[in-house]
Design a protein around this motif. Sequence first.
Motif, short mmCIF file in Angstrom:
data_model
loop_
_atom_site.label_atom_id
_atom_site.label_comp_id
_atom_site.label_asym_id
_atom_site.label_seq_id
_atom_site.Cartn_x
_atom_site.Cartn_y
_atom_site.Cartn_z
N ALA A 194 33.46 -14.93 -55.79
CA ALA A 194 33.91 -14.74 -57.17
C ALA A 194 32.81 -14.05 -57.97
O ALA A 194 31.62 -14.33 -57.78
N PHE A 195 33.23 -13.15 -58.84
CA PHE A 195 32.32 -12.54 -59.81
C PHE A 195 32.40 -13.32 -61.10
O PHE A 195 33.49 -13.59 -61.62
N VAL A 196 31.26 -13.69 -61.62
CA VAL A 196 31.16 -14.34 -62.93
C VAL A 196 30.07 -13.61 -63.71
O VAL A 196 28.96 -13.42 -63.20
N VAL A 197 30.40 -13.18 -64.91
CA VAL A 197 29.45 -12.45 -65.74
C VAL A 197 29.13 -13.29 -66.97
O VAL A 197 30.01 -13.58 -67.79
N GLY A 198 27.89 -13.69 -67.10
CA GLY A 198 27.50 -14.51 -68.24
C GLY A 198 26.01 -14.79 -68.21
O GLY A 198 25.36 -14.68 -67.17
N GLY A 199 25.48 -15.13 -69.36
CA GLY A 199 24.07 -15.48 -69.43
C GLY A 199 23.80 -16.76 -68.67
O GLY A 199 24.47 -17.77 -68.87
N TRP A 200 22.84 -16.71 -67.75
CA TRP A 200 22.53 -17.91 -66.98
C TRP A 200 21.83 -18.95 -67.84
O TRP A 200 21.11 -18.59 -68.77
#
Length: 314
Positions: A194-200
């Motif tokens: 899965a691709f997840v885009v967000g600030g870690w």
Amino acid sequence: MSHDFNRRSFVKAAGITGIAGLAGCLGGDGNTLSWDAGGTGGTYYPLSGNFKDILEDNTDYSLQVKSTGASVENVSSLNREEADFALIQNDIAYFATNGTGIEELQGEGMDNIRGVATLYPETIHVITQADSGIESVEDLDGAAINTGAPGSGTQVNALQILETAGITEDDFEEQNANFDTAADQIRDGDIDAAFVVGGWPVGSIEDLATSNDISLVEISGDLREDIRSEAEWFADDTVPAGTYNGVDADVETVSVQAMIATHDGVEDDVVETVTAAIFDNTDDLNYKADFISADSAQEGMPIDLHPGAEAYFG
């Protein structure tokens, strides 16, 4: 950049005087601003809740935060003036205003979209189970992949990265869902990645890593260079070791920028008030506080600033 006068006093005063100007575009209670965020499992939604608290503590405005499919949906809502503010990715902001880049935004540019501030890097996470055998993006050929909610910035980035790696839409099984659902799919073995885009750290990944052994796939080397050369809005990024349970080494990847956007129908005083409230009170942030500051808030800004934001940062 000048911040010599008392912004808190200005915020309170402008919050009062700006209410009348807002009534026409907001409808109903004129001091309630609408703010489109993202899915509850990402960074946009809790950060927007943080902004809501700051705004309501320091101005006479209240904030109605809406969970959405994120960037593409949000920029369209701004264009229709159904939202007053929204969090979006800087690449999507550029695509929207120029009518280019992705199919959903092709055509006449959304010329009413305005920038407020850039915030922090949105890191591209490619998640798999630890025993999946997937060690590179190229290994995703033939895999079942959640590329993000339909029309989201995550989906846009995922397809760009896969295509650069030589994996076309015919080469994998695409599924589309929000971050929480993607985590469940990884947990249940329903997808390979899965691709997840967000600030870690992204909440849905944190939760998944507490119950399952996960791996983050690196985006590095020649592939990373190719991605950056083909899409200038990507930057090098790293997920530090220990960010997620069981991920004990740094993971190289790429990122885009999260930003606050609005539209030209929102009154200048309102935008300046909101901008001042957020950037004069960054000490009250619980999310991405190390990145969000007035000094860096115009780095990577791809579109014209709203005059209200320009008045604050000018």
